[in-house]
Design a protein around this motif. Structure first.
Motif, PDB file in Angstrom:
ATOM      1  N   GLU A  26       0.831  -1.220   0.000  1.00  0.00           N
ATOM      2  CA  GLU A  26       0.000   0.000   0.000  1.00  0.00           C
ATOM      3  C   GLU A  26       0.861   1.264   0.000  1.00  0.00           C
ATOM      4  OE1 GLU A  26      -3.241   0.075  -0.695  1.00  0.00           O
ATOM      5  OE2 GLU A  26      -2.976  -2.084  -0.929  1.00  0.00           O
ATOM      6  N   SER A  27       1.957   1.241   0.752  1.00  0.00           N
ATOM      7  CA  SER A  27       2.887   2.381   0.729  1.00  0.00           C
ATOM      8  C   SER A  27       3.432   2.580  -0.680  1.00  0.00           C
ATOM      9  CB  SER A  27       4.085   2.136   1.654  1.00  0.00           C
ATOM     10  OG  SER A  27       3.734   2.183   2.989  1.00  0.00           O
ATOM     11  N   ALA A  28       3.884   1.475  -1.275  1.00  0.00           N
ATOM     12  CA  ALA A  28       4.456   1.548  -2.624  1.00  0.00           C
ATOM     13  C   ALA A  28       3.428   2.080  -3.610  1.00  0.00           C
ATOM     14  CB  ALA A  28       4.959   0.171  -3.055  1.00  0.00           C
ATOM     15  N   LYS A  29       2.205   1.583  -3.495  1.00  0.00           N
ATOM     16  CA  LYS A  29       1.141   2.017  -4.400  1.00  0.00           C
ATOM     17  C   LYS A  29       0.890   3.518  -4.257  1.00  0.00           C
ATOM     18  CE  LYS A  29      -3.373   0.316  -5.869  1.00  0.00           C
ATOM     19  NZ  LYS A  29      -4.474   1.231  -5.708  1.00  0.00           N
ATOM     20  N   ALA A  30       0.796   3.981  -3.016  1.00  0.00           N
ATOM     21  CA  ALA A  30       0.551   5.413  -2.776  1.00  0.00           C
ATOM     22  C   ALA A  30       1.673   6.259  -3.371  1.00  0.00           C
ATOM     23  CB  ALA A  30       0.423   5.673  -1.277  1.00  0.00           C
ATOM     24  N   LEU A  31       2.919   5.832  -3.171  1.00  0.00           N
ATOM     25  CA  LEU A  31       4.065   6.587  -3.688  1.00  0.00           C
ATOM     26  C   LEU A  31       4.128   6.549  -5.215  1.00  0.00           C
ATOM     27  CD1 LEU A  31       6.567   5.460  -0.946  1.00  0.00           C
ATOM     28  CD2 LEU A  31       5.962   7.851  -1.433  1.00  0.00           C
ATOM     29  N   ILE A  32       3.901   5.366  -5.785  1.00  0.00           N
ATOM     30  CA  ILE A  32       3.961   5.234  -7.250  1.00  0.00           C
ATOM     31  C   ILE A  32       2.856   6.065  -7.894  1.00  0.00           C
ATOM     32  CG2 ILE A  32       3.604   3.622  -9.168  1.00  0.00           C
ATOM     33  CD1 ILE A  32       5.136   1.512  -7.439  1.00  0.00           C
ATOM     34  N   GLU A  33       1.661   5.982  -7.340  1.00  0.00           N
ATOM     35  CA  GLU A  33       0.550   6.748  -7.925  1.00  0.00           C
ATOM     36  C   GLU A  33       0.740   8.253  -7.770  1.00  0.00           C
ATOM     37  OE1 GLU A  33      -2.981   4.905  -6.340  1.00  0.00           O
ATOM     38  OE2 GLU A  33      -2.841   3.254  -7.795  1.00  0.00           O
ATOM     39  N   ALA A  34       1.559   8.636  -6.771  1.00  0.00           N
ATOM     40  CA  ALA A  34       1.865  10.067  -6.586  1.00  0.00           C
ATOM     41  C   ALA A  34       3.049  10.507  -7.457  1.00  0.00           C
ATOM     42  CB  ALA A  34       2.165  10.336  -5.118  1.00  0.00           C
TER      43      ALA A  34
END
Length: 197
Positions: A49-57
């Motif tokens: 979830e952290s990775a997803k949030a960062l990648i999508e940002a």
């Protein structure tokens, strides 16, 4: 200290903190002492979830740390499949290499990550890339693998993807010779059927 806070939030899987820090202007690709971005820290911890949030940002999936690991390369090497797929969907550089001169496919093959290997092959990673040790993914799956079912499946995937079954290592030893030396009968059979000698 905001870089540290973002890295800490990424490692802990605290997406709310990540979003707040980014909204407050924390640089998304800021580095820690090892040269890692928050996304790489999240990838190390397999915090999807952290990775997803960062990648999508907009975090850079190809940003390398001091030892030449990137989120994409590390996710591939460690079999962190969900993060790997996110990096592939957001511009992963399939030609990028780690400190050993290997693509993500090579350590994934060595470590027996079947679905990761399948995913990287489907993404278009060069199956015959040769690293600084003069080894391909096929050679690493045989030499550093255990000859078991996961490595047999990986050899099969690589062969079906068109890997050169006769591409020898730096000493001229072929995949078939390595398989025979290891006593890996199932892998030997796949190679022979594909024209290995």
């Amino acid at each position: 200290m905001s870089n540290t806070a973002l890295h800490a939030a990424a490692e802990a899987g605290d997406t709310a903190a990540i979003e707040k820090l980014l909204a407050d202007g924390t640089p998304i690709d800021a580095r820690d002492g090892s040269g890692a971005t928050a996304l790489l820290v999240a990838t190390h911890a397999n915090q999807v979830e952290s990775a997803k949030a960062l990648i999508e940002a907009g975090a850079d999936v190809n940003a390398k740390d001091n030892i030449e690991d990137s989120p994409y390369l590390y996710a591939g090497a460690r079999g962190h499949l969900e993060i790997l797929k996110l990096t592939l969907a957001h511009g992963a550089d399939l030609k990028s290499t780690n400190r050993y001169g290997g693509t993500a496919l090579i350590p994934a093959s060595e470590r027996g990550h079947v679905e990761t290997v399948r995913t990287l092959i489907e993404a278009g990673v060069d199956v015959d890339h040769v690293n600084k040790l003069h080894w391909t993914a096929l050679l690493e799956a045989i030499i550093l693998g255990d000859g078991g079912e996961r490595h047999r499946q990986i050899v099969d995937l690589l062969v079906k993807a068109g890997a050169d079954v006769n591409l020898a290592d730096g000493k001229g030893v072929t995949p078939l010779q390595h398989a025979r030396a290891g006593g890996y009968k199932a892998i030997e059979a796949i190679l022979v059927a594909a024209g290995a000698h």
